[in-house]
Design a protein around this motif. Structure first.
Motif, PDB file in Angstrom:
ATOM      1  N   ASN A   1       0.845  -1.192   0.000  1.00  0.00           N
ATOM      2  CA  ASN A   1       0.000   0.000   0.000  1.00  0.00           C
ATOM      3  C   ASN A   1       0.884   1.248   0.000  1.00  0.00           C
ATOM      4  OD1 ASN A   1       0.759   0.599   2.686  1.00  0.00           O
ATOM      5  ND2 ASN A   1      -0.906  -0.656   3.506  1.00  0.00           N
ATOM      6  N   ALA A   2       0.259   2.411  -0.063  1.00  0.00           N
ATOM      7  CA  ALA A   2       0.995   3.672  -0.192  1.00  0.00           C
ATOM      8  C   ALA A   2       1.906   3.938   1.007  1.00  0.00           C
ATOM      9  CB  ALA A   2       0.019   4.822  -0.373  1.00  0.00           C
ATOM     10  N   VAL A   3       1.480   3.591   2.201  1.00  0.00           N
ATOM     11  CA  VAL A   3       2.297   3.818   3.398  1.00  0.00           C
ATOM     12  C   VAL A   3       3.556   2.951   3.341  1.00  0.00           C
ATOM     13  CG1 VAL A   3       2.349   3.620   5.914  1.00  0.00           C
ATOM     14  CG2 VAL A   3       0.303   4.492   4.775  1.00  0.00           C
ATOM     15  N   GLN A   4       3.403   1.704   2.961  1.00  0.00           N
ATOM     16  CA  GLN A   4       4.555   0.806   2.850  1.00  0.00           C
ATOM     17  C   GLN A   4       5.526   1.294   1.779  1.00  0.00           C
ATOM     18  OE1 GLN A   4       2.267  -2.703   2.052  1.00  0.00           O
ATOM     19  NE2 GLN A   4       2.529  -3.495   4.124  1.00  0.00           N
ATOM     20  N   VAL A   5       5.006   1.806   0.681  1.00  0.00           N
ATOM     21  CA  VAL A   5       5.859   2.293  -0.408  1.00  0.00           C
ATOM     22  C   VAL A   5       6.662   3.509   0.034  1.00  0.00           C
ATOM     23  CG1 VAL A   5       5.812   3.381  -2.692  1.00  0.00           C
ATOM     24  CG2 VAL A   5       4.474   1.314  -2.270  1.00  0.00           C
ATOM     25  N   ARG A   6       6.025   4.429   0.743  1.00  0.00           N
ATOM     26  CA  ARG A   6       6.745   5.627   1.224  1.00  0.00           C
ATOM     27  C   ARG A   6       7.856   5.265   2.198  1.00  0.00           C
ATOM     28  NH1 ARG A   6       1.604   8.137   1.219  1.00  0.00           N
ATOM     29  NH2 ARG A   6       1.320   7.602   3.404  1.00  0.00           N
ATOM     30  N   ALA A   7       7.705   4.160   2.918  1.00  0.00           N
ATOM     31  CA  ALA A   7       8.699   3.752   3.920  1.00  0.00           C
ATOM     32  C   ALA A   7       9.922   3.071   3.309  1.00  0.00           C
ATOM     33  CB  ALA A   7       8.050   2.814   4.932  1.00  0.00           C
ATOM     34  N   LEU A   8       9.856   2.687   2.054  1.00  0.00           N
ATOM     35  CA  LEU A   8      10.985   2.005   1.412  1.00  0.00           C
ATOM     36  C   LEU A   8      12.144   2.972   1.224  1.00  0.00           C
ATOM     37  CD1 LEU A   8       9.042   0.009  -1.315  1.00  0.00           C
ATOM     38  CD2 LEU A   8      10.003  -0.887   0.809  1.00  0.00           C
ATOM     39  N   ARG A   9      13.335   2.554   1.611  1.00  0.00           N
ATOM     40  CA  ARG A   9      14.518   3.416   1.515  1.00  0.00           C
ATOM     41  C   ARG A   9      15.709   2.716   0.865  1.00  0.00           C
ATOM     42  NH1 ARG A   9      11.680   7.277   1.898  1.00  0.00           N
ATOM     43  NH2 ARG A   9      10.951   8.130   3.847  1.00  0.00           N
ATOM     44  N   GLU A  10      15.793   1.403   0.925  1.00  0.00           N
ATOM     45  CA  GLU A  10      16.950   0.667   0.425  1.00  0.00           C
ATOM     46  C   GLU A  10      17.088   0.825  -1.091  1.00  0.00           C
ATOM     47  OE1 GLU A  10      18.507  -3.929   0.144  1.00  0.00           O
ATOM     48  OE2 GLU A  10      16.824  -3.456   1.430  1.00  0.00           O
ATOM     49  N   PRO A  11      18.287   1.189  -1.579  1.00  0.00           N
ATOM     50  CA  PRO A  11      18.492   1.355  -3.016  1.00  0.00           C
ATOM     51  C   PRO A  11      18.442   0.013  -3.756  1.00  0.00           C
ATOM     52  CG  PRO A  11      20.238   2.437  -1.785  1.00  0.00           C
ATOM     53  CD  PRO A  11      19.449   1.617  -0.822  1.00  0.00           C
ATOM     54  N   ARG A  12      17.364  -0.227  -4.412  1.00  0.00           N
ATOM     55  CA  ARG A  12      17.170  -1.402  -5.268  1.00  0.00           C
ATOM     56  C   ARG A  12      15.797  -1.303  -5.920  1.00  0.00           C
ATOM     57  NH1 ARG A  12      14.222  -5.904  -3.276  1.00  0.00           N
ATOM     58  NH2 ARG A  12      13.437  -5.580  -1.177  1.00  0.00           N
TER      59      ARG A  12
END
Length: 104
Positions: free
Chosen positions: A3-14
């Motif tokens: 969901n949108a909240v999980q996507v915003r929390a992604l930080r790892e470059p990949r």
């Protein structure tokens, strides 16, 4: 499917798969962009859908839908996009063509 909240929390470059062929690509410098991966005509292709700053998850999913539908119909989405651009004359070109028809 994220969901949108999980996507915003992604930080790892990949490349982070979001679901249904949609991918959030995070570069080492921190830039984030949307990709849509589809297999069409035996070839796997990726289509850029824009920056994460400009395109939300919902908009990326919406933009991927026509590409998905064209691929399911057996069409090559990139070729269809190019064909649509080639057929449409600019306003200036259309004006010149109409003027030429009326003069002769």
């Amino acid at each position: 499917m994220r969901n949108a909240v999980q996507v915003r929390a992604l930080r790892e470059p990949r490349r982070h798969p979001v679901g249904e062929g949609l991918i959030l690509c995070i570069k080492p410098g921190g830039s984030r962009s949307w990709l849509y991966r589809v297999q069409s005509g035996g070839t796997r292709r990726e289509y850029g859908l824009g920056s994460d700053r400009d395109v939300t998850l919902a908009e990326a999913q919406e933009a991927a839908a026509p590409i998905r539908n064209q691929a399911r119909a057996g069409l090559v989405p990139l070729a269809e996009r190019r064909r649509a651009r080639e057929r449409m004359p600019t306003f200036s070109e259309a004006t010149i063509a109409v003027h030429a028809e009326r003069v002769s």
